[in-house]
Design a protein around this motif. Structure first.
Motif, PDB file in Angstrom:
ATOM      1  N   THR A 121       0.825  -1.222   0.000  1.00  0.00           N
ATOM      2  CA  THR A 121       0.000   0.000   0.000  1.00  0.00           C
ATOM      3  C   THR A 121       0.849   1.259   0.000  1.00  0.00           C
ATOM      4  O   THR A 121       0.561   2.219  -0.734  1.00  0.00           O
ATOM      5  N   THR A 142       1.007   3.948  -3.091  1.00  0.00           N
ATOM      6  CA  THR A 142       0.693   5.374  -2.898  1.00  0.00           C
ATOM      7  C   THR A 142       1.845   6.246  -3.375  1.00  0.00           C
ATOM      8  O   THR A 142       1.627   7.316  -3.973  1.00  0.00           O
ATOM      9  N   ARG A 198      -7.817   0.196  -1.430  1.00  0.00           N
ATOM     10  CA  ARG A 198      -7.675   1.641  -1.605  1.00  0.00           C
ATOM     11  C   ARG A 198      -8.205   2.360  -0.366  1.00  0.00           C
ATOM     12  O   ARG A 198      -9.379   2.189   0.009  1.00  0.00           O
ATOM     13  N   SER A 218      -4.687   6.917  -0.703  1.00  0.00           N
ATOM     14  CA  SER A 218      -4.566   6.642  -2.139  1.00  0.00           C
ATOM     15  C   SER A 218      -5.590   7.455  -2.938  1.00  0.00           C
ATOM     16  O   SER A 218      -5.280   7.978  -4.012  1.00  0.00           O
ATOM     17  N   SER A 259      -4.447  10.982  -3.103  1.00  0.00           N
ATOM     18  CA  SER A 259      -3.331  11.118  -4.040  1.00  0.00           C
ATOM     19  C   SER A 259      -3.820  11.204  -5.484  1.00  0.00           C
ATOM     20  O   SER A 259      -3.366  12.059  -6.253  1.00  0.00           O
TER      21      SER A 259
END
Length: 809
Positions: free
Chosen positions: A134, A138, A163, A167, A170
Motif C-alpha cells: 500500500t 501510494t 484503496r 490513495s 493522491s
C-alpha cells in the motif's frame, strides 16, 4: 541498545546529540547497526547531513535498512539526485532492497522530473513482488501524478486492491494539479460511494477542483460535507473554501465562512481580500483591510499585494500612498514581491515618475520589477521608453527572462524597429530562451515590420504550435496582404484537427473579406453555427463586413440584424457596406437609425457616410454630413477632407474642392491633392493640374498612385515628355509602381492573376475563352478583328490581354 532509545528522543539540540554520540563511542555501541542508523537519522533531523554521511561511510557493508535511512536523510534536504545515486550504488553492490527504500527513490525521481528513473524503479518493484504494498503503491501514485503521467497513475490506482483515503487523496490531487478537475471530482464521487470517509487533505483537493471547475452548486456541496463532518476548525481548509467560493463567483459564501471564523488568521483575511478583488469589489477589499488593522492581526507581503491591487484598480492614489507608508513603517519594503505591486499601483494612477524612482531603488535586485515597468510602457504606447529600459536592464547586468524579452520584442514591433527586434532575437538565441511567448512575439514583430518570410521561418521551426502561434502567423499574413496564405494556414489547422478559437475564425473571415471569397466565408460562417461558437460582437461585425464587401448585402443585413448588441463599429461597417455598393439611401437611413438608437457616431462612421455620398455622387448630402461633424464633437481629419474633396471633384465642382483645400487648417497631404487631381483628369481641368503638380512635388510620399495618376493624365493629353518625367521622378526617389492583380474563385479555389504573369495554363485558358468570345461576337455582328490582331501580336503579355479583354467585354 534499547535502553538508549529514550535518550535519542530526548536530544533537543545538536550539542546534546553529539554528547550522546561520544558516549556511544566510548562504550563501543557506535558499531551497532541499529545505533548507527539512529545516529544517521538524528543528525539529519538536526540539520547536520554531513555527520550522517560520515557515520554511514564507516560501514563497509551497510544493511538495506541503513541504506533506506541515508536515502531518506538526503530526501529531507531535497538532494534528489544524491538519493538516486545512492540507490544505483546500492543495486550495484547487489544489496537486498527492502520495501522501506522504494518510497524515497520514487519521491526523488519525481523531484528531479525523471520519468525513466521512476519507470525503472517501478519495474524492479513489480519484479520483487512489492507492487501490492500500500505504501509503495501510494508513492507510485504520487510520482506519476507529479510527473504529469495521469494514465500511468490511473493504472496503478485501478490495480490497488485495498484503496484507502490516502490513495484516493493522491489520485484526486494528481488530477486537480494537472488541470483535470472533472476527473478529480469523479474520483471523489467514487471514494464516497465506496464508503471511504474523506479527510481534510482530500477535501482540500476537492475544493481546489471546484474552484477550477467554477461551479457554485458543487462548491456548496463540498462546504456542506465539511459542516456535516465538523471540519470547520481546520484553518487551512477554511482558507481553501474561501478561495473556492471566490473563484466560483459566489462571494456571499466566502463572506459567510469568514464571518463564522472565531479567530481569523492572516491567511483568512488575505483570502477574503483576494476574493473581493477577483469579484471586482475593490472598495470592499479596502474596507476589509481597515478592519484587519483594527483586529491587530499581522499582515504579510501577500496582504499588501492584495490591497495595493485594490487601490490600483480604483486609482486611489491617497490610500495607496498610505499603504506604501505602512509598508515602510513595518520594514516590509525589503520584500522583493512588493516592488512590482507598488509599480503597478503607481502606473495605474498615472505616476510614471514614481515608477521609475521605485525601479532605481529596488529594481537592481529583482527582474520582475523591470518586467512590470517595461510591460507598462509597452501597454501605454510608450514603446521607445520600454526599449530604453530594456537596454538599461542589460547594461546593469540583469538578465531578462522570457516575459521581459516578449514585452520588448512587442515594443520593437509597435515602433517598427526591426533592427532592435533582431538584436533581441540574437540575445534570445545566445541564451537559449526560446519559448512560446518569445516565439509568438518574434512572429508578430517580423510580420508588423514587413518581414513575413522571417516570421514564417520561425513559425515552421516550432514543433509544438499552440493556437496562439497559428493565430499570430495568420495575422502576420493578413497584415501584409497575403490573405490567400492566411486561408491556407486556416485550412491546414482545420484538416489537422487542431484547436480553433474565436481569434482564428476572425482572421479567416477577414482574409475572405480581403479576397472577396464569398463561398469560403459562408463555409466558415456555417462552421461557427455548427460548432456553437458563442455569440461574439467582433465575429458578427467581421461577418457583416465580409458579406458586404463580397456583394451579399442581404445576408450582411441579416447578420447585422441578428446582433443582440451593436457597437459603433458594427453600425459603421454596415453603413460602409451600403456605401461601397452605391446604395446611398440605405446608408443614410441606417445612419439616422444609429443616431436615434443612442449610438454616437465616430470618425470612422463619418468617413464611411462621406465615402457613400462620394460613390453615389450625392454632393448636398455629403456637404451636410461634413458640416454636422462638429455637432458630435468630431474634428475633421485629413481623411475626411480627402473624401469631401473627392466628392466635389468627381461631381465637377473643381473650384469648390480647390477652395476647400485652401481653407484647411490641417497640413494638406498627398491624398487630398490626389483626390483633386483625379477630378481634374475626369473633367479635363488641365489648368489646375500644373498647380497641383507643384504642390505634390513639395510633399514627401511613398504612395506611387498619385505619380501614376499624374503620368497617365499627361499621357492622355499626348504630353509624353511630361509623362516620362513623372515616371523618371518616381524612379529617382526609389519608388516603383505596385503591380496590380485580380483574384477569381473557381471550384472553391482562389486564383490570383498579376500583371506580367505568364503561367502557361492561364494563357491557354484565356485564349480558349477569347476564341469562344470572338465567335459569339461575330454572331452578334461585332467587329473583333482589332482585338484579335492585338492578342496575336502580344502573345505572353498577360497584363495587356486582361486589360483589353476587360475593354472588349
Amino acid at each position: 541498545m534499547t535502553q538508549y532509545m529514550p535518550l535519542f528522543r530526548s536530544c533537543s539540540s545538536l550539542w546534546s546529540l553529539t554528547q550522546l554520540h561520544a558516549h556511544l563511542v566510548v562504550t563501543g555501541l557506535h558499531k551497532n547497526p541499529l545505533a548507527s542508523t539512529k545516529l544517521i537519522e538524528s543528525y539529519a533531523q538536526m540539520g547536520s547531513l554531513q555527520s550522517s554521511r560520515l557515520i554511514f561511510g564507516t560501514f563497509t557493508s551497510p544493511d538495506s535498512f541503513m541504506w533506506g535511512v541515508i536515502m531518506k536523510c538526503h530526501l529531507w534536504n531535497n538532494f534528489f539526485e544524491d538519493v538516486v545515486s545512492l540507490y544505483h550504488h546500492m543495486i550495484s553492490l547487489q544489496t537486498h532492497v527492502c520495501r522501506f527504500v522504494y518510497p524515497s527513490v520514487l519521491c526523488a525521481a519525481s523531484g528531479i522530473g525523471d520519468m525513466s528513473v521512476g519507470k525503472k524503479v517501478h519495474g524492479r518493484i513489480i519484479k520483487c513482488g512489492l507492487d501490492s504494498d500500500t505504501v509503495i503503491e501510494t508513492s507510485l501514485l504520487g510520482m506519476y501524478g507529479e510527473l504529469c503521467s495521469l494514465g500511468d497513475a490511473r493504472k496503478v490506482f485501478d490495480k490497488m486492491g485495498d484503496r484507502d483515503v490516502v490513495s484516493f487523496s493522491s489520485i484526486i490531487s494528481s488530477y486537480v494539479e494537472n488541470g483535470e478537475a472533472r476527473e478529480g471530482l469523479e474520483a471523489f464521487r467514487s471514494m464516497v460511494s465506496e464508503g471511504i470517509e474523506p479527510d481534510s487533505v482530500s477535501i482540500l483537493s476537492v475544493a481546489e477542483a471546484c474552484a477550477k471547475f467554477g461551479c457554485p452548486t458543487l462548491a456548496k456541496s463540498v462546504h456542506g460535507h465539511v459542516i456535516r463532518k465538523e471540519m470547520e476548525s481546520d484553518r487551512n481548509l477554511n482558507n481553501f473554501l474561501l478561495i473556492m467560493y471566490s473563484q466560483c463567483d459566489y462571494l456571499w459564501g466566502a463572506e459567510t465562512i469568514f464571518e463564522n471564523l472565531v479567530d481569523p488568521s492572516t491567511a483568512s483575511w488575505t483570502s477574503l481580500m483576494s476574493s473581493y478583488n477577483q469579484s471586482g469589489c475593490f472598495q470592499e477589499a479596502i474596507n476589509l483591510f481597515i478592519r484587519m488593522q483594527g483586529s491587530k492581526v499581522e499582515t504579510n507581503a501577500v496582504t499588501m499585494i492584495s490591497i495595493l491591487n485594490s487601490c490600483a484598480r480604483l486609482r486611489c492614489l491617497r490610500e495607496g500612498k498610505s499603504v506604501h507608508c505602512f509598508i515602510l513603517r513595518k520594514a516590509m519594503d525589503s520584500d522583493l514581491d512588493l516592488g512590482p505591486a507598488l509599480i503597478d499601483f503607481y502606473a495605474a494612477c498615472q505616476k510614471r515618475c514614481c515608477c521609475e524612482k521605485l525601479l532605481h531603488l529596488i529594481g537592481n535586485r529583482n527582474v520582475i520589477t523591470w518586467n512590470t515597468l517595461i510591460s507598462l510602457f509597452a501597454r501605454e504606447g510608450l514603446c521607445e521608453n520600454a526599449l530604453v529600459l530594456f537596454a538599461e536592464m542589460l547594461r546593469q547586468g540583469i538578465m531578462p527572462d522570457s516575459f521581459s524579452l516578449a514585452s520588448s520584442i512587442s515594443a520593437s514591433a509597435n515602433v517598427g524597429s526591426v533592427q532592435f527586434g533582431q538584436l533581441i532575437h540574437s540575445h534570445v538565441l545566445k541564451r537559449g530562451l526560446m519559448n512560446e511567448f518569445v516565439h509568438n512575439s518574434l512572429i508578430d514583430m517580423y510580420s508588423k515590420c514587413g518581414f513575413v518570410d522571417l516570421a514564417c521561418m520561425i513559425f515552421e521551426k516550432i514543433t509544438q504550435k499552440s493556437v496562439v502561434t497559428w493565430n499570430c502567423m495568420m495575422s502576420g499574413f493578413s497584415q501584409n496582404g497575403m490573405s490567400v496564405e492566411a486561408l491556407t494556414l486556416f485550412d491546414e489547422m482545420y484538416f489537422k484537427g487542431l484547436e480553433i478559437n474565436e481569434v482564428t475564425l476572425l482572421s479567416a473571415i477577414q482574409a475572405c473579406s480581403n479576397l472577396g471569397y464569398l463561398e469560403k466565408g459562408k463555409w466558415i460562417h456555417h462552421k461557427i453555427i455548427t460548432w456553437a461558437v458563442r455569440k461574439d460582437l467582433y465575429i458578427d461585425t467581421t461577418l457583416t463586413d465580409m458579406y458586404a464587401k463580397c456583394g451579399d448585402l442581404r445576408t450582411a443585413q441579416g447578420v447585422f440584424d441578428s446582433m443582440s448588441e451593436k457597437s459603433v463599429v458594427s453600425w459603421s461597417t454596415m453603413i460602409s457596406g451600403y456605401g461601397i455598393h452605391g446604395q446611398i439611401n440605405a446608408a443614410i437611413s441606417l445612419f439616422t437609425e444609429m443616431v436615434e438608437s443612442g449610438i454616437k457616431p465616430n470618425e470612422i462612421t463619418f468617413m464611411n457616410i462621406l465615402s457613400a455620398c462620394s460613390h453615389a455622387g450625392s454632393v448636398e448630402e455629403g456637404k451636410l454630413y461634413f458640416k454636422s461633424m462638429k455637432d458630435y464633437g468630431i474634428k475633421p481629419n485629413t481623411e475626411h477632407f480627402a473624401s469631401i474633396v473627392d466628392l466635389l471633384s468627381r461631381a465637377g465642382d473643381i473650384n469648390g474642392a480647390y477652395d476647400m483645400i485652401k481653407s484647411m487648417c490641417l497640413p494638406v497631404d498627398a491624398s487630398i491633392w490626389g483626390a483633386l487631381l483625379n477630378g481634374c483628369r475626369i473633367h479635363r481641368r488641365m489648368d489646375l493640374v500644373r498647380s497641383i503638380t507643384r504642390e505634390l512635388g513639395e510633399i514627401s510620399t511613398d504612395d506611387t498612385g498619385y505619380y501614376t495618376l499624374l503620368s497617365n493624365i499627361y499621357a492622355e493629353e499626348g504630353n509624353w515628355v511630361e509623362s516620362r518625367k513623372v515616371r523618371s521622378r518616381m524612379e529617382g526617389i526609389g519608388l516603383q509602381k505596385v503591380p496590380g492583380y485580380s483574384t477569381i474563385e473557381i471550384e472553391n479555389k482562389i486564383y490570383r492573376f498579376g500583371a506580367g504573369d505568364t503561367s502557361e495554363w492561364q494563357i491557354k485558358e484565356i485564349y480558349m475563352f477569347l476564341e469562344n468570345f470572338q465567335s459569339l461576337a461575330r454572331e452578334h455582328g461585332c467587329d473583333v478583328g482589332f482585338y484579335s490582331r492585338m492578342y496575336k501580336d502580344r502573345m505572353g503579355s498577360y497584363d495587356n490581354i486582361v486589360y483589353e479583354l476587360a475593354v472588349a467585354v
